[in-house]
Design a protein around this motif. Structure first.
Motif, PDB file in Angstrom:
ATOM      1  N   UNK A 223       0.777  -1.188   0.265  1.00  0.00           N
ATOM      2  CA  UNK A 223       0.079   0.033   0.055  1.00  0.00           C
ATOM      3  C   UNK A 223       0.809   1.254   0.081  1.00  0.00           C
ATOM      4  N   UNK A 224       1.924   1.275   0.774  1.00  0.00           N
ATOM      5  CA  UNK A 224       2.861   2.211   0.721  1.00  0.00           C
ATOM      6  C   UNK A 224       3.594   2.659  -0.827  1.00  0.00           C
ATOM      7  N   UNK A 225       3.828   1.406  -1.393  1.00  0.00           N
ATOM      8  CA  UNK A 225       4.183   1.746  -2.677  1.00  0.00           C
ATOM      9  C   UNK A 225       3.361   2.255  -3.555  1.00  0.00           C
ATOM     10  N   UNK A 226       2.053   1.789  -3.268  1.00  0.00           N
ATOM     11  CA  UNK A 226       1.107   2.293  -4.236  1.00  0.00           C
ATOM     12  C   UNK A 226       0.765   3.729  -4.004  1.00  0.00           C
ATOM     13  N   UNK A 227       0.744   4.187  -2.665  1.00  0.00           N
ATOM     14  CA  UNK A 227       0.652   5.635  -2.446  1.00  0.00           C
ATOM     15  C   UNK A 227       1.707   6.333  -2.765  1.00  0.00           C
ATOM     16  N   UNK A 228       2.878   5.943  -3.000  1.00  0.00           N
ATOM     17  CA  UNK A 228       4.186   6.579  -3.578  1.00  0.00           C
ATOM     18  C   UNK A 228       4.032   6.718  -5.086  1.00  0.00           C
ATOM     19  N   UNK A 229       3.405   5.544  -5.571  1.00  0.00           N
ATOM     20  CA  UNK A 229       3.215   5.903  -7.216  1.00  0.00           C
ATOM     21  C   UNK A 229       2.014   6.681  -7.328  1.00  0.00           C
ATOM     22  N   UNK A 230       1.097   6.867  -6.643  1.00  0.00           N
ATOM     23  CA  UNK A 230      -0.016   7.820  -6.716  1.00  0.00           C
ATOM     24  C   UNK A 230       0.445   9.310  -6.521  1.00  0.00           C
ATOM     25  N   UNK A 231       1.392   9.389  -5.583  1.00  0.00           N
ATOM     26  CA  UNK A 231       1.989  10.859  -5.342  1.00  0.00           C
ATOM     27  C   UNK A 231       2.633  11.318  -6.398  1.00  0.00           C
ATOM     28  N   UNK A 232       3.569  10.149  -7.089  1.00  0.00           N
ATOM     29  CA  UNK A 232       4.393  10.763  -8.079  1.00  0.00           C
ATOM     30  C   UNK A 232       3.630  10.992  -9.195  1.00  0.00           C
ATOM     31  N   UNK A 233       2.643  10.183  -9.556  1.00  0.00           N
ATOM     32  CA  UNK A 233       1.738  10.425 -10.683  1.00  0.00           C
ATOM     33  C   UNK A 233       1.053  11.863 -10.410  1.00  0.00           C
ATOM     34  N   UNK A 234       0.657  12.188  -9.414  1.00  0.00           N
ATOM     35  CA  UNK A 234      -0.103  13.599  -9.014  1.00  0.00           C
ATOM     36  C   UNK A 234       0.938  14.750  -9.423  1.00  0.00           C
ATOM     37  N   UNK A 235       2.159  14.474  -8.784  1.00  0.00           N
ATOM     38  CA  UNK A 235       3.151  15.471  -9.040  1.00  0.00           C
ATOM     39  C   UNK A 235       3.520  15.686 -10.540  1.00  0.00           C
ATOM     40  N   UNK A 236       3.757  14.528 -11.211  1.00  0.00           N
ATOM     41  CA  UNK A 236       4.076  14.618 -12.698  1.00  0.00           C
ATOM     42  C   UNK A 236       2.870  15.422 -13.491  1.00  0.00           C
ATOM     43  N   UNK A 237       1.796  15.064 -12.955  1.00  0.00           N
ATOM     44  CA  UNK A 237       0.492  15.829 -13.540  1.00  0.00           C
ATOM     45  C   UNK A 237       0.530  17.294 -13.432  1.00  0.00           C
ATOM     46  N   UNK A 238       0.836  17.589 -12.089  1.00  0.00           N
ATOM     47  CA  UNK A 238       0.969  19.103 -11.815  1.00  0.00           C
ATOM     48  C   UNK A 238       2.145  19.677 -12.610  1.00  0.00           C
ATOM     49  N   UNK A 239       3.400  18.907 -12.772  1.00  0.00           N
ATOM     50  CA  UNK A 239       4.355  19.671 -13.348  1.00  0.00           C
ATOM     51  C   UNK A 239       3.808  19.623 -15.211  1.00  0.00           C
ATOM     52  N   UNK A 240       3.294  18.930 -15.205  1.00  0.00           N
ATOM     53  CA  UNK A 240       2.743  18.754 -16.722  1.00  0.00           C
ATOM     54  C   UNK A 240       1.876  20.045 -16.859  1.00  0.00           C
ATOM     55  N   UNK A 241       0.945  20.175 -16.152  1.00  0.00           N
ATOM     56  CA  UNK A 241      -0.298  20.980 -16.277  1.00  0.00           C
ATOM     57  C   UNK A 241       0.025  22.523 -16.011  1.00  0.00           C
ATOM     58  N   UNK A 242       1.374  22.390 -15.125  1.00  0.00           N
ATOM     59  CA  UNK A 242       1.594  24.039 -14.821  1.00  0.00           C
ATOM     60  C   UNK A 242       2.857  24.263 -15.385  1.00  0.00           C
ATOM     61  N   UNK A 243       4.086  23.809 -15.117  1.00  0.00           N
ATOM     62  CA  UNK A 243       5.279  24.269 -15.615  1.00  0.00           C
ATOM     63  C   UNK A 243       5.609  23.886 -17.022  1.00  0.00           C
ATOM     64  N   UNK A 244       5.271  22.573 -17.435  1.00  0.00           N
ATOM     65  CA  UNK A 244       5.690  22.385 -19.062  1.00  0.00           C
ATOM     66  C   UNK A 244       4.253  23.242 -19.573  1.00  0.00           C
TER      67      UNK A 244
END
Length: 439
Positions: A223-244
């Motif tokens: 569950x921790x690994x899944x949570x980390x993956x979800x958080x990484x996905x969220x950050x990736x989406x934030x970078x894509x939607x804002x910075x990129x």
């Protein structure tokens, strides 16, 4: 999310399947543990016998009973003649000594334990004609027989001692004389079997609890690994939607400004300075956009979520203009841990980007090699080359990844990065990351 994490998440989304499998493993393990414990007991392992729940209290109770019976035998000896009384005292002392040795010498071999039991039995048989009350000493004998031989052999010994006790009444054999020792033997055997059932259940519960604790830890880690993956996905989406997206907008605005200047009434000399600044700004924005995309790839490799690492490298190669990239895979391709795939993709992306921007190469060969104990990524170009010592300590900046940054990323996973280059002889970057073999 890459496929390795997806497999973990699929394992915890319902949770019931993983728990069912864990319970099945627990049941098998607890049966094996209980069977091994009872096997050790049956083999004469007295230490294992005494460590079972209730066994120590049972042993103490039998010792107290033995002392009481020996005292009763000595009291009965006072009614005998002098010679018989002395014999009774000697036999009682020998019985006490042999009993103590049989109880306390738990580390002796099975044959030595049986020797003490045999000596104790002989002393008891010799006491029967002298001290009538000594017939009751058969109770501690029952206990010792089943303690050292807790299977059918011990039960046979109990029945044999029962027969001897009954025959000791041969001069006045009655129904009570037969029922007393017989019922006592059945009670002791019943207690022994009840203890064995108790011990088997205790061992099974211990194994089950240990397995469930282990399973809970594994589920928590998943569950921790899944949570980390979800958080990484969220950050990736934030970078894509804002910075990129912001950098892309800046590039478009600069392009429009460049077109406006070219269409303006300014002279060519007047256009040179602003167009130069706009060009630098556009290149800077492009480099930063590339870095943002690289961060997105490291956080959540979009290519890895859809294809293999080879496919991800192909997509990276397609984003560069200039050299002719070839992607080759050696060995049996397999799924790697997410952090390893992300690191290889990040390093490969940086190395290929450096080739496109700085090497002036026409060809670049990227080889991904799967070995039993490691995975290796080689990026080799036919470009201008350079002096590695001159740029090795250069920090990661716009548009490139420094060698130290590559090495640091690989070192985090226990890997290494090797760099070979010389002016005019091209460049070779090789990264190797160890992969533990699955059992």
């Amino acid at each position: 999310m890459d496929s390795s994490l997806e497999s973990h998440v699929e394992g915890i989304e319902p949770n019931t399947q993983g728990t069912h499998d864990a319970l099945t493993r627990a049941k098998n393990r607890m049966k094996n543990t209980a069977s091994a414990t009872l096997t050790n007991i049956a083999a004469g392992d007295v230490n294992t016998y005494d460590s079972q729940p209730g066994a120590a209290a049972y042993r103490r109770a039998m010792t107290v009973l033995t002392v009481f019976l020996l005292v009763a035998a000595l009291a009965d000896a006072t009614r005998l003649g002098r010679n018989d009384a002395i014999i009774a005292v000697v036999f009682s002392a020998l019985f006490a000594f042999a009993y103590a040795m049989a109880v306390t010498r738990a580390d002796d071999s099975l044959w030595l334990k049986l020797t003490w039991l045999a000596a104790l039995t002989i002393v008891w048989v010799l006491m029967l004609p002298v001290v009538q009350v000594s017939v009751y000493l058969v109770f501690p004998l029952f206990f010792l027989y089943l303690r050292v031989l807790p299977d059918y052999r011990g039960m046979i010994a109990v029945l044999g001692a029962t027969a001897v006790a009954i025959l000791s009444y041969r001069s006045h054999l009655t129904y009570g004389a037969v029922m007393g020792p017989g019922v006592s033997a059945l009670v002791v055997i019943g207690i022994h079997l009840a203890f064995q059932a108790l011990w088997r259940g205790a061992r099974e519960r211990e194994a089950l609890i240990a397995e469930l604790i282990e399973t809970r830890s594994q589920l928590a880690e998943t569950e921790r690994a899944a949570g980390i993956a979800a958080e990484r996905q969220r950050i990736a989406h934030e970078i894509h939607d804002t910075l990129a997206q912001g950098l892309s907008s800046i590039q478009m605005l600069l392009r429009v400004s460049e077109q406006a200047i070219n269409k303006s009434s300014m002279t060519e000399d007047e256009k040179i300075a602003p167009l130069k600044h706009i060009g630098i700004a556009r290149q800077t924005a492009a480099d930063n956009l590339q870095e943002a995309r690289a961060m997105i790839a490291a956080l959540q490799p979009a290519a890895l979520s859809k294809t293999s690492l080879e496919g991800a490298l192909l997509r990276v190669a397609e984003s560069f203009v200039g050299p002719d990239y070839t992607i080759t895979v050696d060995g049996d391709e397999r799924q790697l841990p997410m952090k390893v795939e992300a690191a290889l993709l990040r390093i490969g992306q940086g190395a290929m980007g450096n080739v496109a921007k700085h090497a002036s190469a026409t060809r670049c060969a990227v080889t991904l090699t799967y070995s039993p104990g490691e995975v290796r990524l080689d990026v080799v170009d036919n470009g201008a080359g350079f002096d590695p010592a001159a740029v090795e300590d250069r920090p990661a900046g716009l548009g490139h990844i420094g060698v130290n940054a590559m090495r640091q990323r690989a070192a985090e996973l226990g890997g290494t990065v090797e760099l070979e280059s010389a002016p005019g002889q091209g460049t070779a970057v090789s990264v190797a990351i160890p992969i533990p073999e699955e059992n």
